[in-house]
Write an enzyme that holds these catalytic residues in place. Sequence first.
Site: not given
Ligand code: FDA
Length: 308
Positions: A132, A182
């Site tokens: 991570d 990732r």
């Molecule tokens: P965005 O926040 O724009 O969300 C897009 C849509 O997804 C939203 O409109 C909503 O519908 C849905 N959604 C997203 N998050 C949600 C929530 N919490 N609850 C409900 N719905 C939600 N970060 C980091 O800093 N270091 C890391 O090592 C990791 N590792 C990691 C692994 C994996 C497999 C994932 C999927 C994510 C991470 N992250 C992470 C977290 C990442 O940085 C980010 O905060 C989240 O994925 C949310 O961002 P989105 O890309 O989903 O977009």
Amino acid sequence: MGIARSILLYASKNPWMRENLPNYPFARKAVRRFMPGEDVNAAIQAAHGFQPQGITAVLTYLGENVRDAKQADQVRKHYCDVLDLIAQAGIRCEVSVKLTQLGHDIDTEISLNNLSNVVEVAAKAGNYIWIDMEESRYVDSSLELYRKLHRQHANTGLCLQAYLYRTSEDLESLLPLNPGIRLVKGAYREPADRAFPRKSDVDSNFFKLSGRLIDALKGKSARVGFATHDQRLVDQIRQAADTAQVPRDAYEFQMLYGIRTELLRSLVRDGYSSRILISYGPAWFPWYMRRLAERPANVFFVVKNLWG
Ligand code: FDA
């Protein structure tokens, strides 16, 4: 950054809340939306349940900023045991770790040694370890550690965050290593001189970095996980990769347990590789606050649980 997001990310660092809130039944009930249980067996069972749907898994044991070398060593041992449990369960399931849980705050060499041991055990089992990315103050040391580790152990990947201005350069510096990457947007509270304050800029940078990763996939010089629940980005990446004639199973979409799983299922139906990250462990408070901060509307569901 929105006020609600700021407050939730501030709470994620509050020692009193970290210590006390997890004892309240409503909080324990609310967190279940994002994790099947505190015990590793609950996570393995959940991973098992996703296999017939064609969704592979990655497990992570929650915890960060461990400041005691003995405790960091217990985390190392825990992950070695988890790799055994995964092998016994016969599931397609990898592991993701946080460097500060393996002793990075005490001494980066401690985290490197602990992680090297976990990675060796994983290599024997034919498994793969993701790292991570935490707050921006850890990026330099995480990259340095990854360079050393990956030189000896190809079964390792590192998370990069699209919200940081520096990530484009970091990615360029890593690509010659044939890395595992990732790509995420980024989940921590970062100042405007390090991270794009506007979400639209983070999204654009995510897509720009994805383009570079798609080039690397064409040259077969990286393993790539696009980790986002953002349907617009997912569609843009699919289109760009299809246009570049990158096979759909040559990279992965990765999402968190409890968020947009239906989208993961539809990606599998369309021939893409999909992986779900399943978290477990008692130290879930800071991680849970980051999940709430990603979508402050989630707080509404927590409040509803007070009466539910
Ligand atoms: P965005 O926040 O724009 O969300 C897009 C849509 O997804 C939203 O409109 C909503 O519908 C849905 N959604 C997203 N998050 C949600 C929530 N919490 N609850 C409900 N719905 C939600 N970060 C980091 O800093 N270091 C890391 O090592 C990791 N590792 C990691 C692994 C994996 C497999 C994932 C999927 C994510 C991470 N992250 C992470 C977290 C990442 O940085 C980010 O905060 C989240 O994925 C949310 O961002 P989105 O890309 O989903 O977009």
